[in-house]
Design a protein around this motif. Structure first.
Motif, mmCIF file in Angstrom:
data_model
loop_
_atom_site.group_PDB
_atom_site.id
_atom_site.type_symbol
_atom_site.label_atom_id
_atom_site.label_comp_id
_atom_site.label_asym_id
_atom_site.label_seq_id
_atom_site.Cartn_x
_atom_site.Cartn_y
_atom_site.Cartn_z
ATOM 1 N N THR A 26 1.004 -1.690 0.177
ATOM 2 C CA THR A 26 0.012 -0.263 -0.085
ATOM 3 C C THR A 26 0.882 1.084 -0.079
ATOM 4 O O THR A 26 0.511 2.316 -0.500
ATOM 5 N N ALA A 27 1.604 1.265 0.833
ATOM 6 C CA ALA A 27 2.868 2.515 1.004
ATOM 7 C C ALA A 27 3.545 2.798 -0.838
ATOM 8 O O ALA A 27 3.592 3.520 -1.474
ATOM 9 N N LEU A 28 3.945 1.810 -1.265
ATOM 10 C CA LEU A 28 4.483 1.886 -2.447
ATOM 11 C C LEU A 28 3.434 2.431 -3.822
ATOM 12 O O LEU A 28 3.765 3.668 -4.753
ATOM 13 N N TRP A 29 2.177 1.866 -3.302
ATOM 14 C CA TRP A 29 0.875 2.424 -4.483
ATOM 15 C C TRP A 29 0.939 4.019 -4.261
ATOM 16 O O TRP A 29 0.937 4.750 -4.777
ATOM 17 N N PHE A 30 0.912 4.133 -2.648
ATOM 18 C CA PHE A 30 0.518 5.768 -2.681
ATOM 19 C C PHE A 30 2.229 6.383 -3.107
ATOM 20 O O PHE A 30 2.522 7.279 -3.452
ATOM 21 N N ALA A 31 3.123 6.379 -2.906
ATOM 22 C CA ALA A 31 4.429 6.854 -3.454
ATOM 23 C C ALA A 31 4.809 6.740 -5.200
ATOM 24 O O ALA A 31 4.875 8.305 -4.450
ATOM 25 N N GLY A 32 4.366 5.881 -4.935
ATOM 26 C CA GLY A 32 4.400 6.200 -6.781
ATOM 27 C C GLY A 32 3.327 7.301 -7.036
ATOM 28 O O GLY A 32 3.349 7.890 -8.091
ATOM 29 N N ILE A 33 2.188 7.426 -6.645
ATOM 30 C CA ILE A 33 0.667 8.728 -6.746
ATOM 31 C C ILE A 33 1.693 9.521 -6.435
ATOM 32 O O ILE A 33 0.915 10.954 -6.671
ATOM 33 N N GLY A 34 2.053 10.146 -5.104
ATOM 34 C CA GLY A 34 2.475 11.306 -5.410
ATOM 35 C C GLY A 34 4.259 11.297 -5.837
ATOM 36 O O GLY A 34 4.184 12.347 -5.880
ATOM 37 N N LEU A 35 4.872 10.718 -6.429
ATOM 38 C CA LEU A 35 5.783 11.365 -7.063
ATOM 39 C C LEU A 35 5.169 11.728 -8.349
ATOM 40 O O LEU A 35 5.442 12.923 -8.911
ATOM 41 N N LEU A 36 4.860 10.713 -8.992
ATOM 42 C CA LEU A 36 3.510 11.655 -9.640
ATOM 43 C C LEU A 36 2.739 12.301 -10.018
ATOM 44 O O LEU A 36 2.597 13.266 -10.475
ATOM 45 N N THR A 37 2.267 12.897 -8.848
ATOM 46 C CA THR A 37 1.943 14.198 -8.725
ATOM 47 C C THR A 37 2.707 15.108 -7.907
ATOM 48 O O THR A 37 1.976 16.487 -7.794
ATOM 49 N N GLY A 38 3.924 14.471 -7.605
ATOM 50 C CA GLY A 38 4.478 15.900 -7.191
ATOM 51 C C GLY A 38 4.137 16.395 -5.596
ATOM 52 O O GLY A 38 4.844 16.948 -4.397
ATOM 53 N N THR A 39 3.374 15.110 -4.926
ATOM 54 C CA THR A 39 3.164 15.559 -3.359
ATOM 55 C C THR A 39 4.373 14.918 -1.904
ATOM 56 O O THR A 39 4.170 14.960 -1.323
#
Length: 454
Positions: A26-39
């Motif tokens: 779950t952390a990796l999924w949100f890390a990917g989203i965070g990197l893509l969105t710049g958050t």
């Protein structure tokens, strides 16, 4: 995003997915989203290799497999059978004698093995049939065995306190850095061991006091007294049963509290002592040794895999601003430090209904402990309060692990409703113990101050 990450992890855990992979995935999924969105700053993920290497290189955590080895070996050496037989004869003249024997033996096993599952299963196989055969109330008998089995969480040397000591040490250093304080004081496993001694003994006393009061108010819950003469034969049985485990406990715990050995060194001595005790009792065959080693590897691997997943989760959660959010939430609560502590303890207690103590220790405690320490709580007192709170997670349905352990070895006549009814008074006693510790913090802080002067 941080709150959504926490909720998503809880949902994945409830689905039955393995804890370590639920945290990391779950952390990796949100890390990917965070990197893509710049958050999310990629520096947080860059720190992951060093974090994992630090876990593997942590000298304190090396005590975990050694204490597990010590506990598994003692459990397989049939130590509990001899202890229960001797204690049953000693307390035979009291109406609730067998129940008191179970509690004393559980306390000694907690200080010897520290493994809740092994204690509950062993006591369930030996004590529960005997208690039910003698006419004990099934609910009380089941609750007493489950509650006594959880004493390994709080009575040192405890694996839970080793894990909490490592987490709180990091949280204390983090809190000092954020406040700009550079104090030489640290939070060690030895501090928590010393701080847990008095609360652990008081908790056992409360269990026994409740049993005696119940025997007075509802004598039909218990079997009649069976007087046993206190002769030389009984004294000899007591000596043979009690001296070896007590000597091992004093050797391990005493060396830590007196500063003669680190927890890891003492755990090594304890593991060797357990092997020697099993050899003397002629229970150390090649097959038994291999089984103990396999069980040690399984438990240790589970703990460290969860720790790896929690490390990744905490990095991503912190990178998404979750730590700052929790700090602001706790500091803005009415009541100051008292209000924040009550909320944290209530949340951890409720999480104990659905999560194991390891997940709570590695996921929740690192998020809330720095803020509570910055608000002025004593780290040793906080550690013991957390330990007592996490102890209840083994008893709270529907996912209390002590309930599962006992249900697996209990006779079919003991249904789940009776089991749940039996543990409720003991959950209340544990909450009462937390209240006593809140009113008298010296129960946890006095002994460490006397030993270490801090």
């Amino acid at each position: 995003m941080a709150l959504l990450l926490f909720v998503s992890v809880c949902l994945v855990l409830l689905s039955g997915f393995p804890v370590a992979f639920a945290l990391a995935g779950t952390a990796l999924w949100f890390a990917g989203i965070g990197l893509l969105t710049g958050t999310l700053d990629d520096a947080y993920l860059s720190a992951l290799p060093n974090r994992l290497y630090g876990i593997l290189n942590n000298q304190t955590l090396m005590a975990v497999p050694l204490f597990v080895m010590m506990g598994v070996t003692l459990e397989r050496s049939k130590l509990a059978e001899q202890l229960l037989d001797a204690m049953g004869a000693l307390f035979g003249g009291i109406r609730a004698g067998l129940a008191l024997s179970v509690m004393v033996v559980g306390m000694l096993l907690a200080a010897s093995t520290g493994i809740v599952g092994a204690t509950v299963v062993t006591m369930g196989l030996m004590s529960l049939p005997a208690m039910m055969k003698r006419g004990y109330d099934p609910g009380y008998a089941a609750g007493a065995i489950c509650a006594t089995g959880t004493l390994g969480q709080i009575i040192p040397p405890s694996i839970a306190l080793v894990l909490l000591g490592d987490v709180l040490s990091s949280a204390y250093q983090q809190a000092q850095l954020q406040m700009g304080i550079f104090s030489p004081r640290t939070v060690s496993v030895g501090d928590l061991f010393a701080g847990a001694l008095l609360p652990g003994l008081v908790l056992v006393g409360l269990y026994m006091l409740y049993t005696l009061l119940l025997a007075w108010r509802r004598p039909h819950y218990f079997a009649p007294a069976e007087a046993v003469p206190l002769d030389r034969a009984l004294l000899a049985r007591l000596m043979v049963a009690l001296v070896p485990p007590i000597a091992l406990i004093l050797l391990v715990l005493g060396s830590i509290l007196m500063g003669l050995a680190t927890p890891t060194e003492a755990a090594g001595v304890g593991a060797f002592g357990a092997l020697l005790l099993a050899l003397i009792r002629r229970q150390l065959s090649a097959r038994a040794l291999l089984g103990a080693l396999e069980e040690t590897v399984k438990i240790t691997s589970m703990v460290f895999m969860i720790l790896f997943g929690a490390a990744l989760f905490s990095l991503v959660f912190r990178g998404l601003g979750g730590e700052a959010l929790i700090h602001q939430l706790l500091t803005d609560l009415p009541g100051g430090v008292v209000g924040a502590t009550l909320v944290v303890m209530a949340v951890i207690f409720l999480l104990g209904f659905i999560l194991d103590f390891i997940e709570i220790t590695f996921v929740v405690v690192p998020l809330v402990a720095p803020t509570l320490l910055m608000l002025g709580l004593d780290p040793i007192w906080l550690g013991i309060m957390l330990g007592l709170n996490l102890q209840t997670s083994f008893l709270t349905p529907p996912f209390g692990f002590a309930l599962f352990y006992l249900r697996g070895v209990a006779p079919p006549s003991l249904n789940s409703a009776t089991l749940y009814r039996g543990v409720i008074p003991f959950i209340a006693i544990q909450l009462l113990m937390m209240g006593l510790l809140a009113l008298w913090p010296a129960l946890a802080t006095w002994l460490p101050q006397q030993i270490y002067g801090s």
